[in-house]
Design a protein around this motif. Structure first.
Motif, PDB file in Angstrom:
ATOM      1  N   ARG A  45       0.864  -1.185   0.000  1.00 41.75           N
ATOM      2  CA  ARG A  45       0.000   0.000   0.000  1.00 41.75           C
ATOM      3  C   ARG A  45       0.897   1.230   0.000  1.00 41.75           C
ATOM      4  NH1 ARG A  45      -4.032   2.289   4.581  1.00 41.75           N
ATOM      5  NH2 ARG A  45      -5.600   3.195   3.204  1.00 41.75           N
ATOM      6  N   SER A  46       0.627   2.151  -0.904  1.00 43.48           N
ATOM      7  CA  SER A  46       1.486   3.323  -1.004  1.00 43.48           C
ATOM      8  C   SER A  46       0.684   4.600  -0.778  1.00 43.48           C
ATOM      9  CB  SER A  46       2.183   3.377  -2.363  1.00 43.48           C
ATOM     10  OG  SER A  46       1.233   3.513  -3.402  1.00 43.48           O
ATOM     11  N   ILE A  47       1.400   5.626  -0.353  1.00 44.44           N
ATOM     12  CA  ILE A  47       0.860   6.973  -0.222  1.00 44.44           C
ATOM     13  C   ILE A  47       1.815   7.844  -1.029  1.00 44.44           C
ATOM     14  CG2 ILE A  47       0.277   8.868   1.346  1.00 44.44           C
ATOM     15  CD1 ILE A  47       0.197   6.739   3.616  1.00 44.44           C
ATOM     16  N   GLU A  48       1.311   8.361  -2.155  1.00 40.36           N
ATOM     17  CA  GLU A  48       2.181   9.156  -3.010  1.00 40.36           C
ATOM     18  C   GLU A  48       1.457  10.405  -3.466  1.00 40.36           C
ATOM     19  OE1 GLU A  48       3.325   6.943  -6.553  1.00 40.36           O
ATOM     20  OE2 GLU A  48       1.599   5.647  -6.281  1.00 40.36           O
ATOM     21  N   VAL A  49       2.218  11.498  -3.527  1.00 36.71           N
ATOM     22  CA  VAL A  49       1.627  12.788  -3.870  1.00 36.71           C
ATOM     23  C   VAL A  49       2.388  13.424  -5.022  1.00 36.71           C
ATOM     24  CG1 VAL A  49       2.963  14.013  -2.078  1.00 36.71           C
ATOM     25  CG2 VAL A  49       0.845  15.012  -2.947  1.00 36.71           C
ATOM     26  N   HIS A  50       1.625  13.906  -5.994  1.00 33.86           N
ATOM     27  CA  HIS A  50       2.183  14.701  -7.091  1.00 33.86           C
ATOM     28  C   HIS A  50       1.992  16.157  -6.677  1.00 33.86           C
ATOM     29  CE1 HIS A  50       3.201  16.167 -11.050  1.00 33.86           C
ATOM     30  NE2 HIS A  50       2.074  16.850 -11.075  1.00 33.86           N
ATOM     31  N   ILE A  51       3.081  16.892  -6.573  1.00 37.04           N
ATOM     32  CA  ILE A  51       3.049  18.282  -6.127  1.00 37.04           C
ATOM     33  C   ILE A  51       3.020  19.171  -7.361  1.00 37.04           C
ATOM     34  CG2 ILE A  51       4.201  20.036  -4.735  1.00 37.04           C
ATOM     35  CD1 ILE A  51       5.704  17.646  -3.340  1.00 37.04           C
ATOM     36  N   PHE A  52       2.000  20.038  -7.434  1.00 32.72           N
ATOM     37  CA  PHE A  52       1.859  20.918  -8.601  1.00 32.72           C
ATOM     38  C   PHE A  52       2.953  21.985  -8.609  1.00 32.72           C
ATOM     39  CE2 PHE A  52      -2.911  20.066  -7.935  1.00 32.72           C
ATOM     40  CZ  PHE A  52      -2.860  18.911  -8.693  1.00 32.72           C
ATOM     41  N   ASN A  53       3.450  22.284  -9.791  1.00 34.70           N
ATOM     42  CA  ASN A  53       4.444  23.347 -10.000  1.00 34.70           C
ATOM     43  C   ASN A  53       5.665  23.176  -9.099  1.00 34.70           C
ATOM     44  OD1 ASN A  53       2.592  24.644 -11.821  1.00 34.70           O
ATOM     45  ND2 ASN A  53       1.509  25.390 -10.014  1.00 34.70           N
ATOM     46  N   PHE A  54       6.170  21.961  -9.057  1.00 30.31           N
ATOM     47  CA  PHE A  54       7.295  21.664  -8.177  1.00 30.31           C
ATOM     48  C   PHE A  54       8.196  20.653  -8.865  1.00 30.31           C
ATOM     49  CE2 PHE A  54       9.463  19.367  -4.802  1.00 30.31           C
ATOM     50  CZ  PHE A  54       9.915  20.403  -4.010  1.00 30.31           C
ATOM     51  N   ASN A  55       9.506  20.896  -8.784  1.00 34.50           N
ATOM     52  CA  ASN A  55      10.467  19.967  -9.357  1.00 34.50           C
ATOM     53  C   ASN A  55      11.779  20.110  -8.610  1.00 34.50           C
ATOM     54  OD1 ASN A  55      11.788  18.127 -10.926  1.00 34.50           O
ATOM     55  ND2 ASN A  55      12.078  19.509 -12.671  1.00 34.50           N
ATOM     56  N   ALA A  56      11.964  19.287  -7.607  1.00 33.38           N
ATOM     57  CA  ALA A  56      13.216  19.303  -6.839  1.00 33.38           C
ATOM     58  C   ALA A  56      13.408  17.933  -6.206  1.00 33.38           C
ATOM     59  CB  ALA A  56      13.177  20.392  -5.765  1.00 33.38           C
ATOM     60  N   ASP A  57      14.630  17.641  -5.849  1.00 31.30           N
ATOM     61  CA  ASP A  57      14.943  16.398  -5.152  1.00 31.30           C
ATOM     62  C   ASP A  57      14.640  16.606  -3.672  1.00 31.30           C
ATOM     63  OD1 ASP A  57      15.989  14.173  -3.913  1.00 31.30           O
ATOM     64  OD2 ASP A  57      17.952  14.306  -4.864  1.00 31.30           O
TER      65      ASP A  57
END
Length: 191
Positions: free
Chosen positions: A135-147
């Motif tokens: 089971r995973s919990i994953e989020v795509h963050i809008f307007n964001f690109n960083a490590d």
């Protein structure tokens, strides 16, 4: 469980404390539709847990007085999201006893390094990608690109959008994620 208020008041007197009887917290909930009305709902931790287990994070927030949230750390995942154009931060929740809402897709706010971003979060087993029992919990963050691996993160739930679905192809999944993104951005524009 067998003790009542009078027992608690007596225990308090024995310890030099005054024990006061508190009323249950209630919330006025408006019913919409043909017969609009107001219903008093008694708020309890079990009622809030039930709402979260159903995915009803909006009503849970009304009872809590704040958005339900998860704190955790960003950990490595399968990196499939990156390959299909929607990189995700995989969340490992800090408190193992924290209740995780129902599987599905949510509109969320992501708090990272003092900045709040909009995002879309998925909880579940990733059936289209054959994730198995993980089971995973994953989020795509809008307007964001960083490590941000190993970074602390807080995700505040705004609204449940839809259940987890299995798609026939990855292309169908991507098309639905694009639609989810549009709908979630619209939802978050009001918050």
């Amino acid at each position: 469980r067998s003790d009542g208020f009078e027992d608690y008041a007596r225990y308090g007197r024995e310890l030099g404390m005054e024990v006061l009887l508190a009323r249950a917290y209630s919330y006025s909930k408006e019913a919409h539709g043909k017969e609009a009305s107001v219903t008093e709902v008694t708020v309890s931790s079990s009622a809030i847990r039930g709402l979260l287990q159903e995915g009803n994070v909006s009503e849970a927030a009304e009872y809590l007085g704040y958005d339900f949230f998860l704190d955790g750390t960003v950990v490595g995942g399968y990196q499939v999201g990156r390959k299909i154009g929607f990189p995700t931060a995989n969340l490992r929740v800090s408190d193992s006893d924290k209740l995780i809402p129902a599987d599905g897709v949510y509109a969320v706010h992501v708090h990272l390094e003092g900045v709040r971003y909009g995002g879309m979060l998925s909880i579940g087993y990733r059936p289209t990608l054959a994730n198995g029992a993980d089971r995973s919990i994953e989020v795509h963050i809008f307007n964001f690109n960083a490590d941000i691996y190993n970074s602390p993160i807080r995700v505040s739930f705004v609204r449940y959008m839809r259940p987890e679905l299995k798609f026939g192809t990855v292309e169908q999944l991507v098309a639905r994620i694009r639609r989810d993104e549009e709908e979630i951005k619209e939802v978050l524009s009001g918050f």
